[in-house]
Design a protein around this motif. Structure first.
Motif, PDB file in Angstrom:
ATOM      1  N   SER A  16       0.768  -1.161   0.348  1.00 49.70           N
ATOM      2  CA  SER A  16      -0.279   0.185   0.062  1.00 49.70           C
ATOM      3  C   SER A  16       0.860   0.881  -0.256  1.00 49.70           C
ATOM      4  O   SER A  16       0.594   2.117  -0.537  1.00 49.70           O
TER       5      SER A  16
ATOM      6  N   LEU B 152       3.982  -9.394  -4.643  1.00 48.03           N
ATOM      7  CA  LEU B 152       2.524  -8.915  -5.563  1.00 48.03           C
ATOM      8  C   LEU B 152       1.263  -9.903  -4.280  1.00 48.03           C
ATOM      9  O   LEU B 152       1.006 -10.355  -4.246  1.00 48.03           O
TER      10      LEU B 152
ATOM     11  N   ASP C 138      -1.269  -3.499 -15.156  1.00 45.83           N
ATOM     12  CA  ASP C 138      -2.607  -5.046 -15.380  1.00 45.83           C
ATOM     13  C   ASP C 138      -1.624  -5.958 -15.810  1.00 45.83           C
ATOM     14  O   ASP C 138      -0.586  -6.195 -16.959  1.00 45.83           O
TER      15      ASP C 138
ATOM     16  N   THR D 268      -5.732  -6.804 -12.283  1.00 42.09           N
ATOM     17  CA  THR D 268      -4.261  -5.261 -12.053  1.00 42.09           C
ATOM     18  C   THR D 268      -4.051  -5.807 -10.293  1.00 42.09           C
ATOM     19  O   THR D 268      -4.470  -5.954  -9.728  1.00 42.09           O
ATOM     20  N   VAL D 269      -2.979  -6.161 -10.388  1.00 42.02           N
ATOM     21  CA  VAL D 269      -2.099  -5.966  -9.509  1.00 42.02           C
ATOM     22  C   VAL D 269      -1.319  -4.958  -9.026  1.00 42.02           C
ATOM     23  O   VAL D 269      -0.809  -3.903  -9.774  1.00 42.02           O
ATOM     24  N   ARG D 270      -0.461  -5.205  -7.184  1.00 40.27           N
ATOM     25  CA  ARG D 270       0.040  -4.358  -6.889  1.00 40.27           C
ATOM     26  C   ARG D 270       1.401  -5.070  -6.542  1.00 40.27           C
ATOM     27  O   ARG D 270       1.093  -6.053  -6.069  1.00 40.27           O
ATOM     28  N   TYR D 271       2.016  -4.161  -6.659  1.00 39.93           N
ATOM     29  CA  TYR D 271       3.468  -4.954  -6.499  1.00 39.93           C
ATOM     30  C   TYR D 271       4.794  -4.407  -5.704  1.00 39.93           C
ATOM     31  O   TYR D 271       4.563  -3.045  -6.425  1.00 39.93           O
TER      32      TYR D 271
ATOM     33  N   LYS E 176       3.834  -0.514  -7.033  1.00 41.18           N
ATOM     34  CA  LYS E 176       2.972   0.008  -8.394  1.00 41.18           C
ATOM     35  C   LYS E 176       1.783  -0.710  -8.441  1.00 41.18           C
ATOM     36  O   LYS E 176       2.260  -2.037  -8.467  1.00 41.18           O
ATOM     37  N   THR E 177       1.018  -0.716  -9.688  1.00 42.16           N
ATOM     38  CA  THR E 177      -0.069  -1.346 -10.085  1.00 42.16           C
ATOM     39  C   THR E 177       0.360  -1.525 -11.880  1.00 42.16           C
ATOM     40  O   THR E 177       0.814  -0.696 -12.148  1.00 42.16           O
TER      41      THR E 177
ATOM     42  N   ASP F 278      -3.319  -8.958  -5.436  1.00 43.49           N
ATOM     43  CA  ASP F 278      -4.894  -8.920  -6.590  1.00 43.49           C
ATOM     44  C   ASP F 278      -4.838  -7.424  -6.137  1.00 43.49           C
ATOM     45  O   ASP F 278      -4.912  -7.591  -4.633  1.00 43.49           O
ATOM     46  N   VAL F 279      -5.188  -6.022  -6.187  1.00 36.14           N
ATOM     47  CA  VAL F 279      -5.730  -4.419  -6.271  1.00 36.14           C
ATOM     48  C   VAL F 279      -6.706  -5.260  -4.753  1.00 36.14           C
ATOM     49  O   VAL F 279      -7.151  -4.472  -4.597  1.00 36.14           O
TER      50      VAL F 279
END
Length: 150
Positions: free
Chosen positions: A36, A112, A43, A101-104, A40-41, A114-115
């Motif tokens: 959080s 990472l 696709d 959409t993922v956040r890593y 970075k997000t 899933d958002v």
């Protein structure tokens, strides 16, 4: 049944299990906080979808998406991430988009999520606290009210 509630062995097992849940909850909370704070997000394209199906009633669960995405630095990452049952079923029936959409973390792109994934780390830590306190209570009770020999 009630003899088990006065067993020091059961108390020690509960204390260990409670400590484990608290540790895992803390670890998951730290990971979620890092994602959080400076994640970075991106696709991610879903390359493959795996799931488990129960033999008895053919109920599906535990969906895992094999994904591929490119970081902001241009590095291509291939990894897998757990997805919700609803999203997994939508992807499986081809009614949902094959993009997630993922956040890593930029310093470790394989960290990472899933958002849209919910954070259950607080509940995990709370469960650990209750189990730990229950184990301590049973341990104290086993010394206050020892088993009597007949």
């Amino acid at each position: 049944m009630f003899g088990l509630l006065r067993s020091p062995n059961a108390a020690v097992c509960l204390i260990g299990l409670g400590a484990l849940f608290m540790f895992l909850g803390h670890k998951h909370a730290a990971r979620t906080a890092a994602l959080s704070a400076h994640g970075k997000t991106a696709d991610a394209q879903i390359v493959k979808l795996d799931w488990r199906e129960k033999k008895r009633n053919h109920e599906d669960s535990d969906y895992t998406a094999h994904i591929r995405f490119t970081t902001e630095a241009g590095q291509e990452i291939r990894d897998e991430v757990g997805v919700s049952t609803e999203l997994g079923r939508a992807l499986r029936s081809k009614s949902g988009p094959a993009v997630l959409t993922v956040r890593y973390l930029p310093e470790d792109p394989h960290t990472l999520d899933d958002v849209n994934k919910e954070d259950f780390s607080d509940a995990e830590r709370d469960l650990g606290r209750y189990v730990l306190l229950g184990g301590i209570a049973i341990l104290v009770m086993s010394f206050i009210f020892p088993k009597r020999s007949r």
